[in-house]
Design an enzyme around this catalytic site. Structure first.
Site, mmCIF file in Angstrom:
data_model
loop_
_atom_site.group_PDB
_atom_site.id
_atom_site.type_symbol
_atom_site.label_atom_id
_atom_site.label_comp_id
_atom_site.label_asym_id
_atom_site.label_seq_id
_atom_site.Cartn_x
_atom_site.Cartn_y
_atom_site.Cartn_z
ATOM 1 N N ALA A 73 0.796 -1.245 -0.109
ATOM 2 C CA ALA A 73 -0.037 0.008 0.164
ATOM 3 C C ALA A 73 0.842 1.346 0.069
ATOM 4 C CB ALA A 73 -0.851 0.306 1.209
ATOM 5 N N ASN A 153 -5.505 3.558 10.682
ATOM 6 C CA ASN A 153 -4.775 2.504 11.079
ATOM 7 C C ASN A 153 -4.498 2.481 12.841
ATOM 8 O OD1 ASN A 153 -3.098 4.529 9.783
ATOM 9 N ND2 ASN A 153 -1.846 3.748 10.808
ATOM 10 N N ALA A 202 -1.946 -7.094 0.764
ATOM 11 C CA ALA A 202 -2.358 -8.453 1.473
ATOM 12 C C ALA A 202 -2.109 -8.576 2.940
ATOM 13 C CB ALA A 202 -1.733 -9.420 0.547
ATOM 14 N N HIS A 203 -0.978 -7.963 3.420
ATOM 15 C CA HIS A 203 -0.495 -8.330 4.668
ATOM 16 C C HIS A 203 -1.386 -7.914 5.775
ATOM 17 C CE1 HIS A 203 1.650 -4.920 6.410
ATOM 18 N NE2 HIS A 203 1.844 -4.527 5.162
ATOM 19 N N CYS A 328 8.487 5.330 20.224
ATOM 20 C CA CYS A 328 9.741 5.277 21.297
ATOM 21 C C CYS A 328 10.977 5.195 20.431
ATOM 22 C CB CYS A 328 9.468 4.191 22.083
ATOM 23 S SG CYS A 328 9.609 2.516 21.104
HETATM 24 N N1 PMP Z 1 -1.817 2.651 4.795
HETATM 25 C C1 PMP Z 1 -2.550 2.258 5.955
HETATM 26 C C2 PMP Z 1 -3.623 2.877 6.406
HETATM 27 C C3 PMP Z 1 -1.622 1.262 6.669
HETATM 28 O O1 PMP Z 1 -2.167 0.881 7.761
HETATM 29 C C4 PMP Z 1 -0.540 1.090 6.128
HETATM 30 C C5 PMP Z 1 0.391 -0.041 6.978
HETATM 31 N N2 PMP Z 1 0.650 0.123 8.199
HETATM 32 C C6 PMP Z 1 0.126 1.338 4.898
HETATM 33 C C7 PMP Z 1 -0.843 2.225 4.058
HETATM 34 C C8 PMP Z 1 1.071 0.687 4.017
HETATM 35 O O2 PMP Z 1 1.165 -0.392 3.866
HETATM 36 P P1 PMP Z 1 2.114 -1.467 3.066
HETATM 37 O O3 PMP Z 1 2.956 -2.137 4.491
HETATM 38 O O4 PMP Z 1 1.642 -2.601 2.672
HETATM 39 O O5 PMP Z 1 3.223 -0.596 2.583
#
Ligand code: PMP
Length: 404
Positions: A73, A153, A202-203, A328
């Site tokens: 992402a 997130n 995906a993760h 931190c």
């Molecule tokens: N956007 C949001 C809202 C996320 O939570 C994250 C992952 N923490 C990302 C983008 C980035 O995704 P990726 O780890 O696949 O680069």
């Protein structure tokens, strides 16, 4: 019950065994390059990629041709913002986003500012939500893109994406949505939500790391993007590079499983979350919920435990994987910018802990965590002079602290 307990599912998720199983043959048997047109190894790989593309398209109500595979992402967000900024430079130079976006949107926007793009960063209210009317007001004749996330997130709140999509359509502005935390957890429909570009990975939905996607609308309007990666012209020229076939197979399977279990899983996670919330808030005083109480995804609980440092709490709870609202790793122990944006104050931001419940968490684990958090908070508060003062009836706001 096994220790340690993983309750940090917004950070990443364990890969579903069904996903791993489907991926394995694509490392050693069907290992071909999906772009090889001359032999069956290539054809098999290409077939698998197209199945993956269909499954991804289905979970967001798109056409398979509208899915561009990326490395995650972060890349999808970069491609959406930079790709639009470059491609539509003649049309305008203004982007609208908001302050609690993920760093991969905010830092991309900051970089674009250096090359002359103007960016409006809209505020959020006390519950973490952006006001669609503020979006409407921010649009000018020079606006080329609105980028607002679906699910945050840290605090799990769900932004009013459908309303924003409607406004974007009315004004003829492209709408990008970072739906990384939402896909597979809440319903996502790019048609109903008026989304032109959508990032996911995906993760976060029990698939492998290092594989993501960007949905790019092909009709009404047809969105064009300047590529960030030049090369063999893969992915309709928008993202060159040999496709990660096992990753795509896994991502597709993860989407398929998510679609099957989504309703049931959401209900189960909501039950677990409410058990955790009431278990903690019922037993401890001065615990505050961060983010909107109802407009949030089922697996998220973000709480501030007054007079307790989130970091100290996590150190006292080493057998449970959680996340605190303080970075931190930074030299200054800066509290999370997301929590600061809610205006909850620096102390409560430092006192926050994010619980991220997921597919593999059990009721037993939740009960264990409740017990251990209560124990840890009580122990830390016993050691806190501030908490002692409050218990003795001192109003901390009236205290004049000496500086010398
Ligand atoms: N956007 C949001 C809202 C996320 O939570 C994250 C992952 N923490 C990302 C983008 C980035 O995704 P990726 O780890 O696949 O680069």
């Amino acid at each position: 019950m096994n220790l340690p307990i993983y309750m940090d599912n917004h950070s990443t998720t364990r890969v579903d065994p069904g996903v791993v199983e489907e991926m394995i043959p694509y490392f050693t048997v069907h290992f071909g390059n999906a772009a090889s047109r001359n032999h069956s190894f290539g054809w098999d790989a290409d077939k698998a990629v197209e199945v993956g593309r269909e499954r991804l398209a289905k979970i967001i109500h798109a056409d398979p041709k509208e899915i561009i595979f990326t490395s995650g992402a972060t890349e999808s967000n970069n491609l959406a913002l930079k790709g639009v900024a470059e491609m539509y430079a003649e049309k305008g130079d203004h982007i609208i986003t908001q302050v609690t976006e993920h760093r991969s949107v905010l830092d991309t926007a900051k970089r674009l500012e250096k090359s002359g793009i103007r960016v409006t960063y809209l505020p959020v209210d006390r519950e973490g939500l952006v006001d669609p009317e503020e979006v409407r007001k921010a649009i000018t004749d020079r606006t080329i893109l609105i980028s607002i996330m679906l699910v945050n997130n840290e605090i799990g709140v769900i932004q009013p994406v459908e309303e924003i999509g409607k406004i974007a359509k009315e004004r003829g502005v492209l709408f990008h949505c970072d739906a990384t935390q939402g896909v597979g957890k809440v319903k996502v429909d790019v048609q109903a939500m008026g989304i032109d570009l959508l990032s996911f990975t995906a993760h976060k939905l029990y698939g492998p790391k290092g594989i993501g996607a960007l949905y790019v609308r092909r009709k009404n309007p047809r969105v064009r993007l300047a590529p960030m990666m030049d090369g063999g012209g893969h992915e309709r020229g928008m993202r060159s590079g040999t496709l990660n076939v096992p990753g795509i197979v896994g991502f597709g399977k993860a989407c398929e499983i998510a679609m099957e279990v989504m309703d049931e899983e959401a209900a189960r996670l909501l039950r677990l979350r409410e058990r955790l919330r009431s278990g903690l808030m019922g037993a401890l005083e001065e615990v505050y919920l961060n983010g909107h109480p109802a407009k949030r995804m089922p697996g998220n609980l973000n709480l501030s435990f007054a007079y307790v440092e989130g970091e100290s709490m996590l150190m006292g709870l080493r057998e449970v994987a959680l996340s605190s609202g303080s970075a931190c790793t930074s030299a200054t122990l800066e509290p999370s910018y997301v929590l600061q944006a809610l205006g909850i104050g620096i102390e409560l931001a430092h006192s926050s802990v994010r619980f991220g419940l997921g597919r593999f968490n059990t009721e037993k684990e939740v009960d264990y965590v409740i017990g251990r958090v209560i124990e840890t908070v009580n122990r830390l508060r016993e050691m806190s002079p501030l908490y002692e003062m409050v218990k003795a009836g001192v109003d901390l706001k009236q205290v004049k602290w000496r500086k010398d």
